[in-house]
Motif scaffolding. Structure first.
Motif, mmCIF file in Angstrom:
data_model
loop_
_atom_site.group_PDB
_atom_site.id
_atom_site.type_symbol
_atom_site.label_atom_id
_atom_site.label_comp_id
_atom_site.label_asym_id
_atom_site.label_seq_id
_atom_site.Cartn_x
_atom_site.Cartn_y
_atom_site.Cartn_z
ATOM 1 N N ILE A 265 13.993 -35.152 -2.493
ATOM 2 C CA ILE A 265 12.781 -34.486 -2.947
ATOM 3 C C ILE A 265 12.494 -33.227 -2.134
ATOM 4 N N GLY A 266 12.553 -33.382 -0.813
ATOM 5 C CA GLY A 266 12.043 -32.350 0.093
ATOM 6 C C GLY A 266 12.672 -30.979 -0.113
ATOM 7 N N HIS A 267 13.995 -30.898 0.035
ATOM 8 C CA HIS A 267 14.639 -29.584 -0.073
ATOM 9 C C HIS A 267 14.364 -28.925 -1.422
ATOM 10 N N GLY A 268 14.398 -29.732 -2.466
ATOM 11 C CA GLY A 268 14.166 -29.185 -3.802
ATOM 12 C C GLY A 268 12.760 -28.644 -3.998
ATOM 13 N N LEU A 269 11.834 -28.993 -3.083
ATOM 14 C CA LEU A 269 10.447 -28.524 -3.202
ATOM 15 C C LEU A 269 10.132 -27.407 -2.205
ATOM 16 N N GLU A 270 11.161 -26.822 -1.608
ATOM 17 C CA GLU A 270 10.931 -25.677 -0.724
ATOM 18 C C GLU A 270 10.718 -24.427 -1.576
ATOM 19 N N GLY A 271 9.746 -23.614 -1.175
ATOM 20 C CA GLY A 271 9.277 -22.502 -1.994
ATOM 21 C C GLY A 271 10.336 -21.500 -2.412
ATOM 22 N N ASP A 272 11.289 -21.188 -1.523
ATOM 23 C CA ASP A 272 12.277 -20.157 -1.855
ATOM 24 C C ASP A 272 13.101 -20.531 -3.080
ATOM 25 N N PHE A 273 13.576 -21.785 -3.126
ATOM 26 C CA PHE A 273 14.404 -22.214 -4.263
ATOM 27 C C PHE A 273 13.592 -22.191 -5.563
ATOM 28 N N ASN A 274 12.308 -22.523 -5.453
ATOM 29 C CA ASN A 274 11.488 -22.604 -6.651
ATOM 30 C C ASN A 274 11.041 -21.230 -7.126
ATOM 31 N N ALA A 356 16.570 -14.952 16.547
ATOM 32 C CA ALA A 356 17.743 -14.301 15.951
ATOM 33 C C ALA A 356 17.971 -14.733 14.511
ATOM 34 N N HIS A 357 17.019 -15.458 13.936
ATOM 35 C CA HIS A 357 17.147 -15.939 12.560
ATOM 36 C C HIS A 357 15.896 -15.604 11.764
ATOM 37 N N LEU A 358 16.059 -15.422 10.451
ATOM 38 C CA LEU A 358 14.909 -15.158 9.582
ATOM 39 C C LEU A 358 14.180 -16.457 9.234
ATOM 40 N N PRO A 359 12.834 -16.414 9.158
ATOM 41 C CA PRO A 359 12.118 -17.619 8.734
ATOM 42 C C PRO A 359 12.335 -17.908 7.251
ATOM 43 N N MET A 360 12.189 -19.169 6.880
ATOM 44 C CA MET A 360 12.228 -19.579 5.470
ATOM 45 C C MET A 360 11.445 -20.878 5.339
ATOM 46 N N PRO A 361 11.136 -21.295 4.115
ATOM 47 C CA PRO A 361 10.366 -22.534 3.957
ATOM 48 C C PRO A 361 11.192 -23.742 4.402
ATOM 49 N N ARG A 362 10.646 -24.515 5.314
ATOM 50 C CA ARG A 362 11.341 -25.682 5.855
ATOM 51 C C ARG A 362 10.367 -26.844 5.929
ATOM 52 N N MET A 363 10.912 -28.046 5.934
ATOM 53 C CA MET A 363 10.056 -29.224 6.065
ATOM 54 C C MET A 363 9.586 -29.398 7.519
ATOM 55 N N THR A 364 8.540 -30.224 7.684
ATOM 56 C CA THR A 364 8.073 -30.591 9.023
ATOM 57 C C THR A 364 8.259 -32.111 9.172
#
Lengths: 482, 450
Positions: A265-274, A356-364
Motif C-alpha cells: 500500500i505505502g509506496h503506491g500512495l506516495e505523492g510523486d507516483f500519483n 547530497a540527495h533530493l527530497p521526495m515523498p517517503r513513508m515515516t
C-alpha cells in the motif's frame, strides 16, 4: 517546543564551526531567487555516526564517520535543479546556487502551498547518543550480550552483536528565508546468531532501536531480549520443513509483518507516483481498496520512534496522515513539490537520505489500526493455511502493484492450530486488492522494534511499520512443497 | 546560460591526493599507530533526467571523503570524514585511535602480507571523461525518452529517461609503502516507460553503462528496448503452481551467480554462515561450467590492479569443469581460514561465466515448455542454507516460443540444487555489471502462483 530550541541548537551545531553567517545564507538564497523559481531551499546537515561490532567474542571493529555539507535546490514548475557541496562555505554554495538556477529557463512564479507553522512538544530529545554513555560502557554492553546469549543454548556457534548510533543535525532554509532545524538522535542494536545441530545450520537475528540514547537498550532488559529472540528464531528454523507452494489463507502476526502495508500500500500512495499517474493507486481516491476493517495511517509524529521526525527534510511538521479509512482510499503522502502540483497540502513526508540527495515523498511510520478480533480466534478460524510471524525484507513494483515480502519465521496452520515450522518463503500479491481480502483484524496492534530501513531511487531512510494480527483470505506462498 | 562540462580530474590532482593520503598515514604514526591504511576519494558528475519531453531534474555532483584504519598491534579502529582539511585529518585519526583503544586484540587483524601487495600498475583504460554540456545531456535524455514514448500507442506514460556522467579519483595507501591511485569514469543512459492495455498497466526499463561514452548503446536504442520490454509485459497473468524448467535472462542470472560468490566469500565461510562450506575441490556445478575472474580487462566496469587493501588482483579460474577451485578472500578472512588472500577484499573483479549451450533462442528451443524469468523482486535468499524463494515476472514458453507474459508468481528451490541442475549457459552475455553471464537454463524449479 519544537521550533525555537531545536532551531537554535541546529544552527549552533552546524553553523558555528563553519563561520557561515545568516547574511551569507541570504546571499545564496538571493542568488537562487535571481531566477524565476517557484520554490527554493538550502539544506544544511552535519551527521556523525559510530558503530561497534562484536564477533567471535571480541570487539572486532569500530568505526566513526562524519558527513557534512549543504544541498541547494531550485524548483520551477515540475523541474528541479540541484547541487551540493561537502564544504559549508560561501563560495561553493554560491557556485551550487548558480548551477541550480539553470533549471529556471521557463519557470513561472507559482503559488506555494503555505506551510502551516504550528508548534508542539518535541518528539525526541535533541541529544547526541554517541556521548550518552562512555565508550567503555558500549563495549561492556556488547560483551555482556555476547556472554548471556551464548549461555542460552549449547547449539550456538556464532554470535554477532552490532551497535550503531547517529547524531544527525539538519537546518532547512526556505525561499522566504525562514529557517527550521532538527536534532535527530538514532540508535540501533542487532544480535545475530548461527546455531548448528547435526551438521545443519540456521541463522536467527533480532534487534531494535529508537530516536533516543543507548540507555534504551539496557532499560527493560531490551538488549538481552534481542539475544533470546535471535536464538529462538534460529532454533525454530532448525526444525523447519519445506514451505508450501501456492495460494492459501495467510495469517500475519502483529508488528514487523506490517511490512505488508509498507510494500503493498505505502509506496503506491506516495505523492510523486500519483502525480505522475504511474502508481496502480493513481486516481483512486474515494475508492474501496481494502476490507472495511482496515484503516491505515502514516504517522511521523510518534514519540521516539525510528521513523519519526519533528520536521521533515523540507521543514514541514510531520503529522498523522490517514491513507485508508474503513477500506476507502483517503489520501497520499506528499512532499512540497508534489503537493503543489496536485493542489493539496504537504503532509510532512518530504525526506532525503542526506544533503547530497533530493527530497521526495517517503513513508515515516506506516501502520494499521487495531480491529475487533482476538488473535486466537483468528487462528482458530483457519482450517489450513500459513501463519507468518517474522519477515525479512520486501519490494514492490508500484505500477503493476505486485509486491513481495519474505517470511523468515512461519508455521503451518492445521485445523485452527499452529503445527510445524516451515522454511522461509516469499509471499507475493497484488497491492490494490490484497487488503480487500483481509477478513479479520486483531485487537493486538504492535509496532516493529525499530529496525526498518526503506530504499527508494537509491536513497535509504529509517522507517517504522506496525499492524495487528491479520487474516488474508488468499495470498501466494512461494515455497517448494507442491 | 553557461554550458559547463563536468569536473575533469588531471594526473596533477592525483599526485596531490597521494600526498594528502601520506599526511593521513604520518598523522596516524604520530598518534601512536603501529600500522595504518588510508584512502581518499573525490568524485564529480552530472545527472539529468527528462520526462514527457522536458527536462525534469539537473543534478550537479561533487563529493569527497577520506577514511583511515589504524592498528595498535592487533587492535583496529576505523574512521571517515567528508571534510579533507588538515584539521579533519587530525580529528579523524584521533577517532580511529580512540576506537582501537577499545577494540580487542585480534590475532588475525592487520595489513596484508607485504609480498601480496600489487607491484605492477598497467593502464586499464578506465578514464574517459565525457565532455557533455547540460544542454546536450538534456537533448540526449529527451531523445531517449521520445524513442520509447513514440514506439507504440500502448506506451502511455513515462517515468523518464536519465543521463549520468561521473568521474572519480581514488587513492589508497598503507604504512607498508603502498601508495597508488587512479582516475576512472562511468557513464550511463536509462529509460523507464509505462504501457497500458485494458486494465493492465506495466512498467519496464532499460539502461546502458560504460567507462567510455562512445561504448554506450544509442539513446534511441535504449528507449526502444525500454518500450519493447514494457509492451511485452502487458496482459500478464499468473500461473498455476507447478514444477517446471526455468531460464533466467542474462540480467537476472547475474544475481544467481552473485549468490554463489556470496557463499564462497571468506566472511561467510569463517562465520560458517554459508551453504558452500567445505566445498573446495568439490563438484558444485555441472562439468561444463567455467567461472573465472578477469580483473585486468581493458575498460571494463569491474577492472582494477589491486583490491581494497592494495593486494594485487589476479586472473584465475574460480570454478573449472564445475569444481570449486578457490574462495573469495581478503587478508583477514584468509588468515581466519588459514589460507592466503585471493585479492578480493571488496569483492570480485569482472567475474565471467563462460557460455555453454548457444543463444537464448536455442536455450528456449531446448527447454520447450517452461518459464523465462525477466524480473526478480524481493530478497528471499538464505545464504546459510541456500534456500531460495523470490518473486518473479517473465514469460511462459511453449514449444520454445514465448506464449504469454506472467507475473505474481514465485520461483523457489535450493541454490545448491539449482547450480547442479544448470543445463546450459547462453551466449547472450550481459556486460553491464561486474558479473558477466548469459541466460541460465535450470532443469527444474517450483513455481507458485494464484
Amino acid at each position: 517546543m519544537i521550533s525555537e530550541n531545536s532551531l537554535a541548537l541546529a544552527r549552533d551545531l552546524i553553523m558555528s564551526p563553519t563561520g557561515l553567517a545568516n547574511q551569507d545564507i541570504d546571499r545564496v538564497m538571493a542568488e537562487l531567487l535571481s531566477a524565476p523559481l517557484d520554490d527554493a531551499d538550502i539544506y544544511f546537515q552535519s551527521s556523525r555516526c559510530e558503530s561497534w561490532v562484536l564477533e567471535d567474542g571480541i570487539i572486532k571493529e569500530g568505526s566513526h564517520s562524519i558527513e557534512q555539507g549543504a544541498g541547494v535546490r531550485g524548483v520551477s514548475g515540475e523541474k528541479t535543479g540541484f547541487a551540493y557541496s561537502d564544504d559549508i562555505e560561501l563560495n561553493p554554495l554560491l557556485d551550487a546556487a548558480r548551477n541550480v538556477t539553470r533549471i529556471a529557463r521557463s519557470g513561472s512564479r507559482g503559488t506555494l502551498a503555505p506551510v502551516t507553522s504550528r508548534s508542539r512538544a518535541i518528539l525526541y530529545r535533541p541529544i547526541d547518543p554517541l556521548q550518552s554513555i562512555p565508550d567503555s560502557e558500549k563495549v561492556s554492553l556488547l560483551n555482556r550480550i555476547d556472554r548471556e546469549t551464548r549461555k542460552l543454548d549449547a547449539r550456538i556457534e556464532q554470535v554477532i552483536v552490532s551497535l550503531v548510533g547517529v547524531h544527525d543535525v539538519v537546518l532547512v532554509v526556505g525561499q522566504d528565508g525562514r529557517q527550521a532545524g532538527d536534532v535527530r538522535p538514532l540508535v540501533r542494536l542487532n544480535v545475530s546468531v548461527i546455531v548448528e545441530q547435526n551438521g545443519k545450520r540456521e541463522r536467527g537475528s533480532a534487534g531494535g532501536g529508537a530516536r533516543t540514547d543507548y540507555r534504551y537498550f539496557t532499560d527493560e532488559d531490551r538488549a538481552l531480549e534481542y539475544g533470546r529472540e535471535a536464538v529462538r528464531q534460529a532454533l525454530v528454523n532448525l526444525d523447519a520443513v519445506a514451505a508450501p507452494a501456492g495460494n492459501m489463507v495467510v495469517v500475519l502476526g502483529p508488528g514487523w509483518p506490517g511490512i505488508l502495508l509498507h510494500e503493498a500500500i505505502g509506496h503506491g500512495l506516495e505523492g510523486d507516483f500519483n502525480r505522475k499517474g504511474t502508481s496502480a493507486f493513481s486516481g483512486r481516491i474515494g475508492e474501496r481498496v481494502a476490507g472495511d476493517l482496515c484503516t491505515v495511517v502514516d504517522d511521523g509524529s510518534l514519540p521516539e520512534r525510528r521513523g519519526s521526525l519533528n520536521i521533515d527534510d523540507e521543514g514541514v511538521m510531520t503529522q498523522n496522515t490517514v491513507l485508508i479509512e474503513n477500506g476507502i482510499l483517503k489520501g497520499y503522502m506528499q512532499d512540497k513539490l508534489n503537493a503543489r502540483l496536485m493542489g493539496v497540502q504537504p503532509t510532512g513526508n518530504g525526506r532525503r537520505e542526506s544533503y547530497a540527495h533530493l527530497p521526495m515523498p517517503r513513508m515515516t511510520n506506516t501502520y494499521m489500526l487495531p480491529g475487533p478480533h482476538d488473535p486466537e480466534e483468528i487462528l482458530q478460524s483457519v482450517d489450513k493455511g500459513l501463519f507468518a510471524r517474522n519477515f525479512g525484507g520486501g519490494q514492490v513494483d508500484i505500477t503493476s502493484g505486485k509486491f513481495v515480502f519474505s517470511a523468515s519465521e512461519a508455521y503451518l496452520i492445521e485445523k485452527g492450530k499452529i503445527t510445524r515450522p516451515v522454511k522461509g518463503a516469499t509471499l507475493i500479491g497484488n497491492g490494490p486488492d490484497v487488503l480487500t481480502r483481509v477478513s479479520m483484524v486483531g485487537n493486538d496492534l504492535e509496532f516493529d522494534s525499530g529496525v526498518g530501513t526503506c530504499g527508494k531511487d537509491g536513497q535509504s531512510v529509517p522507517v517504522g511499520v506496525g499492524q495487528p494480527t491479520l487474516k488474508i483470505d488468499g495470498l501466494t506462498v512461494g515455497g517448494t512443497s507442491v | 546560460m553557461t554550458n559547463k562540462a563536468p569536473l575533469l580530474f588531471q594526473d596533477q590532482g592525483l599526485l596531490q591526493l597521494r600526498e594528502r593520503v601520506d599526511e593521513l598515514l604520518r598523522e596516524a604514526r604520530s598518534q601512536g599507530a603501529s600500522a595504518a591504511e588510508a584512502g581518499i576519494g573525490i568524485e564529480g558528475g552530472l545527472s539529468v533526467t527528462a520526462r514527457l519531453g522536458e527536462v525534469e531534474t539537473i543534478e550537479n555532483h561533487k563529493s569527497q571523503s577520506l577514511g583511515v584504519t589504524v592498528y595498535f598491534g592487533r587492535r583496529k579502529g576505523t574512521a571517515s570524514s567528508t571534510d579533507l582539511s588538515s584539521k579533519a585529518i587530525r580529528e579523524t585519526v584521533t577517532s580511529a585511535c580512540t576506537i582501537a583503544g577499545y577494540a580487542t586484540e585480534d590475532p588475525h587483524a592487520g595489513l596484508p602480507e607485504p609480498d601480496q601487495l600489487a607491484t605492477e600498475f598497467p593502464d586499464l583504460d578506465l578514464n574517459h571523461a565525457w565532455d557533455l554540456g547540460v544542454d546536450e545531456a538534456i537533448e540526449l535524455a529527451v531523445e531517449c525518452e521520445d524513442s520509447a514514448r513514440h514506439y507504440h500507442s500502448d506506451i502511455t506514460n513515462s517515468e523518464g529517461a536519465g543521463v549520468d556522467t561521473h568521474q572519480g579519483m581514488r587513492v589508497l595507501a598503507n604504512s607498508l609503502g603502498f601508495n597508488h591511485g587512479y582516475i576512472s569514469t562511468r557513464h550511463s543512459l536509462s529509460c523507464s516507460v509505462l504501457g497500458q492495455r485494458g486494465n493492465s498497466m506495466q512498467r519496464d526499463y532499460w539502461y546502458t553503462v560504460s567507462r567510455d561514452s562512445r561504448d554506450l548503446e544509442s539513446a534511441r536504442r535504449v528507449g526502444e528496448k525500454a518500450a519493447e520490454r514494457t509492451l511485452g509485459r502487458l496482459g500478464a497473468r499468473t500461473l498455476s503452481t507447478r514444477q517446471c524448467p526455468v531460464i533466467y535472462t542474462a540480467e537476472c542470472a547475474s544475481g544467481l551467480i552473485g549468490h554463489f560468490i556470496g557463499a564462497i566469500r571468506g566472511g561467510n565461510l569463517y562465520r560458517k554462515s554459508s551453504f558452500m562450506l567445505d566445498c573446495l575441490g568439490k563438484q558444485v556445478f555441472p562439468e561444463f561450467i567455467r567461472i573465472h575472474e578477469q580483473p585486468l580487462l581493458s575498460k571494463a566496469l569491474g577492472s582494477s590492479n589491486y583490491d581494497s587493501e592494495g593486494v594485487r588482483c589476479r586472473t584465475r579460474d574460480i570454478v573449472s569443469e564445475g569444481v570449486l577451485n578457490g574462495y573469495v578472500l581478503s587478508s583477514y578472512s584468509a588468515r581466519k581460514l588459514g589460507m592466503q588472500t585471493t585479492g578480493n577484499a571488496g569483492g570480485v573483479h569482472n567475474l565471467m561465466v563462460e557460455p555453454a549451450g548457444g543463444s537464448q533462442a536455442q536455450l528456449l528451443q531446448q527447454m520447450g515448455a517452461g518459464l523465462l524469468i525477466t524480473e526478480l523482486i524481493g530478497q528471499g535468499v538464505n545464504t546459510v542454507t541456500g534456500d531460495y524463494s523470490r518473486g518473479a515476472a517473465g514469460y511462459w514458453v511453449e514449444d520454445g516460443e514465448i506464449a504469454f507474459p506472467v507475473e505474481e508468481i514465485t520461483v523457489a528451490g535450493n541454490l545448491r540444487d539449482m547450480y547442479r541442475n544448470i543445463v546450459a549457459i547462453g551466449s547472450d552475455m550481459d556486460v553491464r555489471g561486474n558479473i558477466r553471464v548469459g541466460s541460465v537454463f535450470i532443469e527444474d524449479m517450483t513455481v507458485a502462483g494464484g
